[in-house]
Motif scaffolding. Sequence first.
Motif, PDB file in Angstrom:
ATOM      1  N   MET A   1       0.846  -1.187   0.000  1.00 12.42           N
ATOM      2  CA  MET A   1       0.000   0.000   0.000  1.00 12.42           C
ATOM      3  C   MET A   1       0.886   1.244   0.000  1.00 12.42           C
ATOM      4  SD  MET A   1      -2.998   1.094   2.672  1.00 12.42           S
ATOM      5  CE  MET A   1      -3.885   2.625   2.472  1.00 12.42           C
ATOM      6  N   THR A   2       0.661   2.130  -0.959  1.00  7.44           N
ATOM      7  CA  THR A   2       1.467   3.337  -1.074  1.00  7.44           C
ATOM      8  C   THR A   2       0.901   4.442  -0.198  1.00  7.44           C
ATOM      9  OG1 THR A   2       2.017   2.768  -3.353  1.00  7.44           O
ATOM     10  CG2 THR A   2       2.386   5.038  -2.666  1.00  7.44           C
ATOM     11  N   THR A   3       1.754   5.077   0.561  1.00  2.80           N
ATOM     12  CA  THR A   3       1.342   6.186   1.415  1.00  2.80           C
ATOM     13  C   THR A   3       1.509   7.495   0.659  1.00  2.80           C
ATOM     14  OG1 THR A   3       2.049   4.971   3.385  1.00  2.80           O
ATOM     15  CG2 THR A   3       1.739   7.351   3.605  1.00  2.80           C
ATOM     16  N   SER A   4       0.521   8.368   0.754  1.00  9.46           N
ATOM     17  CA  SER A   4       0.601   9.650   0.065  1.00  9.46           C
ATOM     18  C   SER A   4       1.733  10.485   0.650  1.00  9.46           C
ATOM     19  CB  SER A   4      -0.718  10.412   0.194  1.00  9.46           C
ATOM     20  OG  SER A   4      -0.591  11.710  -0.365  1.00  9.46           O
ATOM     21  N   PRO A   5       2.506  11.158  -0.204  1.00 12.42           N
ATOM     22  CA  PRO A   5       3.591  12.004   0.295  1.00 12.42           C
ATOM     23  C   PRO A   5       3.103  13.318   0.890  1.00 12.42           C
ATOM     24  CG  PRO A   5       3.431  12.187  -2.082  1.00 12.42           C
ATOM     25  CD  PRO A   5       2.453  11.123  -1.681  1.00 12.42           C
ATOM     26  N   ILE A   6       1.816  13.584   0.776  1.00 11.42           N
ATOM     27  CA  ILE A   6       1.234  14.809   1.317  1.00 11.42           C
ATOM     28  C   ILE A   6       0.060  14.445   2.208  1.00 11.42           C
ATOM     29  CG2 ILE A   6       0.150  17.027   0.780  1.00 11.42           C
ATOM     30  CD1 ILE A   6       3.027  16.814  -0.167  1.00 11.42           C
ATOM     31  N   VAL A  14      -8.716  26.568   8.564  1.00  9.82           N
ATOM     32  CA  VAL A  14      -7.278  26.439   8.312  1.00  9.82           C
ATOM     33  C   VAL A  14      -6.976  25.050   7.761  1.00  9.82           C
ATOM     34  CG1 VAL A  14      -4.981  26.413   9.369  1.00  9.82           C
ATOM     35  CG2 VAL A  14      -6.680  28.107  10.100  1.00  9.82           C
ATOM     36  N   LEU A  15      -6.141  25.011   6.720  1.00 10.20           N
ATOM     37  CA  LEU A  15      -5.693  23.735   6.158  1.00 10.20           C
ATOM     38  C   LEU A  15      -4.216  23.548   6.470  1.00 10.20           C
ATOM     39  CD1 LEU A  15      -6.389  21.270   4.326  1.00 10.20           C
ATOM     40  CD2 LEU A  15      -5.427  22.598   2.431  1.00 10.20           C
ATOM     41  N   LEU A  16      -3.892  22.464   7.163  1.00 11.32           N
ATOM     42  CA  LEU A  16      -2.506  22.113   7.446  1.00 11.32           C
ATOM     43  C   LEU A  16      -2.040  21.132   6.383  1.00 11.32           C
ATOM     44  CD1 LEU A  16       0.061  22.060   9.180  1.00 11.32           C
ATOM     45  CD2 LEU A  16      -1.033  20.288  10.579  1.00 11.32           C
ATOM     46  N   VAL A  17      -0.996  21.507   5.655  1.00  9.39           N
ATOM     47  CA  VAL A  17      -0.430  20.685   4.585  1.00  9.39           C
ATOM     48  C   VAL A  17       0.958  20.230   5.029  1.00  9.39           C
ATOM     49  CG1 VAL A  17       0.244  20.575   2.159  1.00  9.39           C
ATOM     50  CG2 VAL A  17      -1.700  22.013   2.861  1.00  9.39           C
ATOM     51  N   THR A  18       1.162  18.910   5.101  1.00  7.65           N
ATOM     52  CA  THR A  18       2.442  18.375   5.571  1.00  7.65           C
ATOM     53  C   THR A  18       3.090  17.548   4.475  1.00  7.65           C
ATOM     54  OG1 THR A  18       1.591  18.269   7.844  1.00  7.65           O
ATOM     55  CG2 THR A  18       3.595  17.033   7.355  1.00  7.65           C
ATOM     56  N   LEU A  19       4.322  17.926   4.115  1.00  7.83           N
ATOM     57  CA  LEU A  19       5.120  17.162   3.164  1.00  7.83           C
ATOM     58  C   LEU A  19       5.760  16.009   3.924  1.00  7.83           C
ATOM     59  CD1 LEU A  19       6.391  16.845   0.366  1.00  7.83           C
ATOM     60  CD2 LEU A  19       8.084  18.556   1.018  1.00  7.83           C
ATOM     61  N   ASN A  20       5.460  14.777   3.496  1.00  6.62           N
ATOM     62  CA  ASN A  20       5.884  13.609   4.261  1.00  6.62           C
ATOM     63  C   ASN A  20       6.453  12.544   3.327  1.00  6.62           C
ATOM     64  OD1 ASN A  20       6.274  11.680   6.230  1.00  6.62           O
ATOM     65  ND2 ASN A  20       4.116  11.171   6.462  1.00  6.62           N
ATOM     66  N   ARG A  21       7.708  12.766   2.924  1.00  8.26           N
ATOM     67  CA  ARG A  21       8.401  11.797   2.064  1.00  8.26           C
ATOM     68  C   ARG A  21       9.738  11.429   2.723  1.00  8.26           C
ATOM     69  NH1 ARG A  21      10.293  12.457  -3.188  1.00  8.26           N
ATOM     70  NH2 ARG A  21       9.912  10.232  -3.495  1.00  8.26           N
ATOM     71  N   PRO A  22       9.742  10.449   3.589  1.00  8.12           N
ATOM     72  CA  PRO A  22      11.000  10.050   4.216  1.00  8.12           C
ATOM     73  C   PRO A  22      12.035   9.692   3.154  1.00  8.12           C
ATOM     74  CG  PRO A  22       9.105   8.946   5.211  1.00  8.12           C
ATOM     75  CD  PRO A  22       8.610   9.609   3.979  1.00  8.12           C
ATOM     76  N   ALA A  24      13.852  12.672   3.575  1.00  8.65           N
ATOM     77  CA  ALA A  24      14.189  14.093   3.593  1.00  8.65           C
ATOM     78  C   ALA A  24      13.087  15.023   3.091  1.00  8.65           C
ATOM     79  CB  ALA A  24      15.458  14.338   2.774  1.00  8.65           C
ATOM     80  N   ASN A  25      11.915  14.494   2.742  1.00 11.08           N
ATOM     81  CA  ASN A  25      10.828  15.319   2.204  1.00 11.08           C
ATOM     82  C   ASN A  25      11.179  15.974   0.877  1.00 11.08           C
ATOM     83  OD1 ASN A  25       9.239  14.724   4.456  1.00 11.08           O
ATOM     84  ND2 ASN A  25       9.998  16.507   5.583  1.00 11.08           N
ATOM     85  N   ALA A  26      11.999  15.295   0.079  1.00  7.23           N
ATOM     86  CA  ALA A  26      12.326  15.809  -1.253  1.00  7.23           C
ATOM     87  C   ALA A  26      11.114  15.654  -2.168  1.00  7.23           C
ATOM     88  CB  ALA A  26      13.525  15.073  -1.836  1.00  7.23           C
ATOM     89  N   ILE A  27      11.050  16.497  -3.189  1.00  9.22           N
ATOM     90  CA  ILE A  27       9.889  16.529  -4.081  1.00  9.22           C
ATOM     91  C   ILE A  27      10.248  15.974  -5.452  1.00  9.22           C
ATOM     92  CG2 ILE A  27       8.248  18.056  -5.262  1.00  9.22           C
ATOM     93  CD1 ILE A  27       8.488  19.964  -2.890  1.00  9.22           C
ATOM     94  N   ASP A  28       9.510  14.920  -5.860  1.00 12.89           N
ATOM     95  CA  ASP A  28       9.640  14.407  -7.219  1.00 12.89           C
ATOM     96  C   ASP A  28       8.444  14.901  -8.035  1.00 12.89           C
ATOM     97  OD1 ASP A  28       7.568  12.895  -6.198  1.00 12.89           O
ATOM     98  OD2 ASP A  28       8.507  10.954  -6.589  1.00 12.89           O
ATOM     99  N   LEU A  29       8.369  14.505  -9.295  1.00 12.80           N
ATOM    100  CA  LEU A  29       7.296  15.003 -10.147  1.00 12.80           C
ATOM    101  C   LEU A  29       5.917  14.611  -9.625  1.00 12.80           C
ATOM    102  CD1 LEU A  29       8.729  14.387 -13.739  1.00 12.80           C
ATOM    103  CD2 LEU A  29       8.526  16.563 -12.518  1.00 12.80           C
ATOM    104  N   ALA A  30       5.769  13.360  -9.187  1.00 10.08           N
ATOM    105  CA  ALA A  30       4.472  12.900  -8.701  1.00 10.08           C
ATOM    106  C   ALA A  30       4.025  13.685  -7.470  1.00 10.08           C
ATOM    107  CB  ALA A  30       4.527  11.407  -8.390  1.00 10.08           C
ATOM    108  N   THR A  31       4.973  13.928  -6.562  1.00 12.05           N
ATOM    109  CA  THR A  31       4.653  14.691  -5.349  1.00 12.05           C
ATOM    110  C   THR A  31       4.273  16.123  -5.698  1.00 12.05           C
ATOM    111  OG1 THR A  31       6.157  13.335  -4.024  1.00 12.05           O
ATOM    112  CG2 THR A  31       5.548  15.479  -3.129  1.00 12.05           C
ATOM    113  N   SER A  32       4.998  16.727  -6.623  1.00  9.34           N
ATOM    114  CA  SER A  32       4.692  18.087  -7.041  1.00  9.34           C
ATOM    115  C   SER A  32       3.277  18.184  -7.610  1.00  9.34           C
ATOM    116  CB  SER A  32       5.709  18.562  -8.083  1.00  9.34           C
ATOM    117  OG  SER A  32       5.453  19.898  -8.467  1.00  9.34           O
ATOM    118  N   ARG A  33       2.883  17.186  -8.384  1.00  8.08           N
ATOM    119  CA  ARG A  33       1.539  17.208  -8.965  1.00  8.08           C
ATOM    120  C   ARG A  33       0.468  17.081  -7.881  1.00  8.08           C
ATOM    121  NH1 ARG A  33       4.295  14.284 -13.224  1.00  8.08           N
ATOM    122  NH2 ARG A  33       3.732  12.267 -12.322  1.00  8.08           N
TER     123      ARG A  33
END
Length: 261
Positions: A1-6, A14-22, A24-33
């Motif tokens: 099961m894939t966990t969402s990076p966001i 208020v909307l809390l948005v958390t970047l969660n990509r162990p 280092a929380n780096a962003i790839d194309l899929a995460t950016s989209r």
Amino acid sequence: MTTSPITTTRDGAVLLVTLNRPKANAIDLATSRIMGEVFRDFRDDPDLKVAVLTGAGDKFFCPGWDLKAAADGDAVDGDYGVGGFGGLQELRGMNKPVIAAVNGIACGGGLELALSADMILATEHATFALPEIRSGTVADAASVKLPKRIPYHIAMELLLTGRWFDAEEAHRWGLVNEVLSADKLMDRALELAHLIASGPPLVYSAIKEIVRDAEDSKFQDAMNRITGRQLQSVDVLYSSEDQLEGARAFAEKRDPVWKGR
């Protein structure tokens, strides 16, 4: 099961948005989209007034572009999705306030992502850099934004050397609004977000559009567009119930009740 990076959490308006990509929380194309979809939906949701963006963990806010994904085929000029890299810095019509809560390392595209917010809070241990120069590439968004946010010669030093600087220095140059201990960062970010969310949303929308429109304009040209009601958010504000409510509340010596219309 894939966990969402966001991950997103709604807390009233208020909307809390958390970047969660162990790790280092780096962003790839899929995460950016995905981030683009999150911020687009936030922009278009009338019940949400303010967003807070942070990173999971206590070491990384975001180091920017995922170089491992790039090595596996993610093109640097690929499809970042709506809003461009990180879904925020090129998102059209983003007229709602966004607060970046920088909980650790923010470098490269991660720093550029923070620069896309309207306010930046940082932990005492947060560190920043634009190290693209060392990789033979350009920090494009930072090259546009940073010299307009802090003294020109300091911005150029950071861009040309790629050196690291800490939260205290970032605060000294006005890049960061507040520096807080790690245990107080999110409490303060959410406190500030709720304070802003309690205010007049149509005014915030007008402020953001005016600031964006006037960035490269002469003063009188910008004023003419404002007074001529050539900016959509300003035109909506000046014809709104909230505009009348503000004046009535003042006259009646009571707190205004904002309806966003």
